[in-house]
Design a protein around this motif. Structure first.
Motif, PDB file in Angstrom:
ATOM      1  N   GLY A  39       1.513  -6.632 -22.926  1.00  0.00           N
ATOM      2  CA  GLY A  39       1.657  -7.069 -24.305  1.00  0.00           C
ATOM      3  C   GLY A  39       2.407  -8.383 -24.432  1.00  0.00           C
ATOM      4  N   LEU A  40       3.531  -8.495 -23.730  1.00  0.00           N
ATOM      5  CA  LEU A  40       4.359  -9.691 -23.855  1.00  0.00           C
ATOM      6  C   LEU A  40       4.241 -10.652 -22.676  1.00  0.00           C
ATOM      7  N   ASN A  41       3.839 -10.129 -21.522  1.00  0.00           N
ATOM      8  CA  ASN A  41       3.742 -11.016 -20.364  1.00  0.00           C
ATOM      9  C   ASN A  41       2.574 -10.616 -19.476  1.00  0.00           C
ATOM     10  N   THR A  42       2.354 -11.440 -18.470  1.00  0.00           N
ATOM     11  CA  THR A  42       1.343 -11.175 -17.448  1.00  0.00           C
ATOM     12  C   THR A  42       2.025 -11.310 -16.100  1.00  0.00           C
ATOM     13  N   ASN A  43       1.845 -10.294 -15.261  1.00  0.00           N
ATOM     14  CA  ASN A  43       2.382 -10.313 -13.904  1.00  0.00           C
ATOM     15  C   ASN A  43       1.212 -10.413 -12.938  1.00  0.00           C
ATOM     16  N   PHE A  44       1.428 -11.108 -11.838  1.00  0.00           N
ATOM     17  CA  PHE A  44       0.347 -11.247 -10.871  1.00  0.00           C
ATOM     18  C   PHE A  44       0.920 -11.343  -9.468  1.00  0.00           C
ATOM     19  N   CYS A  45       0.172 -10.799  -8.509  1.00  0.00           N
ATOM     20  CA  CYS A  45       0.587 -10.828  -7.115  1.00  0.00           C
ATOM     21  C   CYS A  45      -0.630 -10.595  -6.236  1.00  0.00           C
ATOM     22  N   ALA A  46      -0.692 -11.285  -5.111  1.00  0.00           N
ATOM     23  CA  ALA A  46      -1.728 -11.035  -4.112  1.00  0.00           C
ATOM     24  C   ALA A  46      -1.193  -9.996  -3.136  1.00  0.00           C
ATOM     25  N   TYR A  47      -2.086  -9.139  -2.650  1.00  0.00           N
ATOM     26  CA  TYR A  47      -1.742  -8.100  -1.687  1.00  0.00           C
ATOM     27  C   TYR A  47      -2.673  -8.240  -0.492  1.00  0.00           C
ATOM     28  N   ASP A  48      -2.085  -8.356   0.682  1.00  0.00           N
ATOM     29  CA  ASP A  48      -2.831  -8.465   1.920  1.00  0.00           C
ATOM     30  C   ASP A  48      -2.640  -7.173   2.699  1.00  0.00           C
ATOM     31  N   HIS A  49      -3.698  -6.355   2.768  1.00  0.00           N
ATOM     32  CA  HIS A  49      -3.616  -5.048   3.431  1.00  0.00           C
ATOM     33  C   HIS A  49      -2.472  -4.217   2.854  1.00  0.00           C
ATOM     34  N   LEU A  50      -2.391  -4.168   1.543  1.00  0.00           N
ATOM     35  CA  LEU A  50      -1.422  -3.392   0.757  1.00  0.00           C
ATOM     36  C   LEU A  50      -0.029  -4.023   0.677  1.00  0.00           C
ATOM     37  N   VAL A  51       0.203  -5.095   1.400  1.00  0.00           N
ATOM     38  CA  VAL A  51       1.522  -5.726   1.441  1.00  0.00           C
ATOM     39  C   VAL A  51       1.546  -6.904   0.461  1.00  0.00           C
ATOM     40  N   PRO A  52       2.526  -6.931  -0.442  1.00  0.00           N
ATOM     41  CA  PRO A  52       2.587  -8.056  -1.381  1.00  0.00           C
ATOM     42  C   PRO A  52       2.891  -9.367  -0.659  1.00  0.00           C
ATOM     43  N   VAL A  53       2.179 -10.404  -1.065  1.00  0.00           N
ATOM     44  CA  VAL A  53       2.436 -11.747  -0.554  1.00  0.00           C
ATOM     45  C   VAL A  53       3.494 -12.335  -1.485  1.00  0.00           C
ATOM     46  N   LYS A  54       4.735 -12.360  -1.024  1.00  0.00           N
ATOM     47  CA  LYS A  54       5.864 -12.712  -1.887  1.00  0.00           C
ATOM     48  C   LYS A  54       5.687 -14.052  -2.599  1.00  0.00           C
ATOM     49  N   SER A  55       5.165 -15.041  -1.907  1.00  0.00           N
ATOM     50  CA  SER A  55       5.023 -16.369  -2.513  1.00  0.00           C
ATOM     51  C   SER A  55       3.971 -16.399  -3.621  1.00  0.00           C
ATOM     52  N   SER A  56       3.146 -15.348  -3.723  1.00  0.00           N
ATOM     53  CA  SER A  56       2.069 -15.328  -4.718  1.00  0.00           C
ATOM     54  C   SER A  56       2.476 -14.666  -6.023  1.00  0.00           C
ATOM     55  N   TYR A  57       3.659 -14.060  -6.053  1.00  0.00           N
ATOM     56  CA  TYR A  57       4.075 -13.280  -7.219  1.00  0.00           C
ATOM     57  C   TYR A  57       4.545 -14.189  -8.351  1.00  0.00           C
ATOM     58  N   GLY A  58       4.190 -13.795  -9.565  1.00  0.00           N
ATOM     59  CA  GLY A  58       4.657 -14.550 -10.723  1.00  0.00           C
ATOM     60  C   GLY A  58       4.574 -13.741 -11.999  1.00  0.00           C
ATOM     61  N   THR A  59       5.296 -14.207 -12.991  1.00  0.00           N
ATOM     62  CA  THR A  59       5.275 -13.638 -14.330  1.00  0.00           C
ATOM     63  C   THR A  59       5.154 -14.794 -15.306  1.00  0.00           C
ATOM     64  N   SER A  60       4.297 -14.630 -16.293  1.00  0.00           N
ATOM     65  CA  SER A  60       4.159 -15.647 -17.332  1.00  0.00           C
ATOM     66  C   SER A  60       4.307 -14.990 -18.697  1.00  0.00           C
ATOM     67  N   ASN A  61       4.511 -15.795 -19.699  1.00  0.00           N
ATOM     68  CA  ASN A  61       4.629 -15.292 -21.070  1.00  0.00           C
ATOM     69  C   ASN A  61       3.269 -15.272 -21.763  1.00  0.00           C
ATOM     70  N   LEU A  62       2.231 -14.967 -21.016  1.00  0.00           N
ATOM     71  CA  LEU A  62       0.875 -14.992 -21.552  1.00  0.00           C
ATOM     72  C   LEU A  62       0.342 -13.582 -21.806  1.00  0.00           C
ATOM     73  N   GLY A  63       1.129 -12.776 -22.486  1.00  0.00           N
ATOM     74  CA  GLY A  63       0.709 -11.427 -22.809  1.00  0.00           C
ATOM     75  C   GLY A  63      -0.266 -11.377 -23.972  1.00  0.00           C
ATOM     76  N   ALA A  64      -0.891 -10.239 -24.149  1.00  0.00           N
ATOM     77  CA  ALA A  64      -1.911 -10.068 -25.181  1.00  0.00           C
ATOM     78  C   ALA A  64      -1.339 -10.159 -26.595  1.00  0.00           C
ATOM     79  N   ASN A  65      -0.137  -9.626 -26.823  1.00  0.00           N
ATOM     80  CA  ASN A  65       0.442  -9.682 -28.169  1.00  0.00           C
ATOM     81  C   ASN A  65       0.762 -11.116 -28.581  1.00  0.00           C
ATOM     82  N   ILE A  66       1.202 -11.913 -27.622  1.00  0.00           N
ATOM     83  CA  ILE A  66       1.487 -13.322 -27.894  1.00  0.00           C
ATOM     84  C   ILE A  66       0.199 -14.015 -28.342  1.00  0.00           C
ATOM     85  N   MET A  67      -0.883 -13.775 -27.583  1.00  0.00           N
ATOM     86  CA  MET A  67      -2.165 -14.388 -27.914  1.00  0.00           C
ATOM     87  C   MET A  67      -2.672 -13.902 -29.267  1.00  0.00           C
TER      88      MET A  67
END
Length: 181
Positions: A39-67
């Motif tokens: 609703g308020l933000n968008t989180n994203f992360c890449a996973y390589d064989h179930l393991v999160p790729v730390k450098s790929s993780y992020g959060t933005s303020n692009l949630g659906a309620n904002i839009m």
């Protein structure tokens, strides 16, 4: 009568990781990018064989309620004769137009939603994602709201049919495994 509780253990789970916990067999040999549109933000992360790729993780303020709020303001500004309320936006977005100005509003709504999805993908790219060469999985309630536009922009994207519940279901699965219940 007062009650007290003692917490003896906790599990911390990042938003968006629910599908990994929910379907580990499906993703264990994969590189996937999970985009969780809330609703308020968008989180994203890449996973390589179930393991999160730390450098790929992020959060933005692009949630659906904002839009929703920004789009409502744009439609009310573009069409001064309307007075769209917050409670109408879900229906308007689902239909893709406002009843009194179908053609004109359909173009504005589609362009606005596509712009929002592209902004989310740009945030992923800022974290080094190669959007064209990773399988994308969209979860969270916002992914259902943007489904039409996501498919236009990323035709092979996976949009969960249970997007609103994937995190809860995945975290419940993790707790079940950890605590044997």
């Amino acid at each position: 009568k007062s009650k007290s509780y003692t917490i003896t253990d906790t599990i911390v789970c990042p938003e968006g990781r629910g599908p990994i916990y929910k379907n580990p067999a499906k993703y264990k040999n994969s590189l996937v990018g999970i985009i969780d549109i809330g609703g308020l933000n968008t989180n994203f992360c890449a996973y390589d064989h179930l393991v999160p790729v730390k450098s790929s993780y992020g959060t933005s303020n692009l949630g659906a309620n904002i839009m929703r709020n920004e789009l409502k303001q744009r439609l009310n500004s573009e069409f001064p004769e309307v007075n769209i309320q917050d409670w109408q936006m879900e229906d308007i977005i689902a239909k893709g137009f406002i009843k009194s100005r179908k053609e004109e509003s359909a173009v504005i709504i589609s362009e606005y939603l596509q712009k929002h999805v592209n902004a989310i993908l740009e945030e992923c790219k800022k974290k080094g994602w190669d959007i064209n060469n990773i399988d994308l999985i969209f979860v969270g309630g916002g992914s259902k709201l943007f489904e039409r536009e996501i498919v236009k922009i990323v035709p092979d994207a996976e949009i969960s049919g249970t997007a609103e519940w994937d995190n809860v279901d995945g975290f419940a699965e993790l707790a079940s495994v950890k605590y044997g219940e």
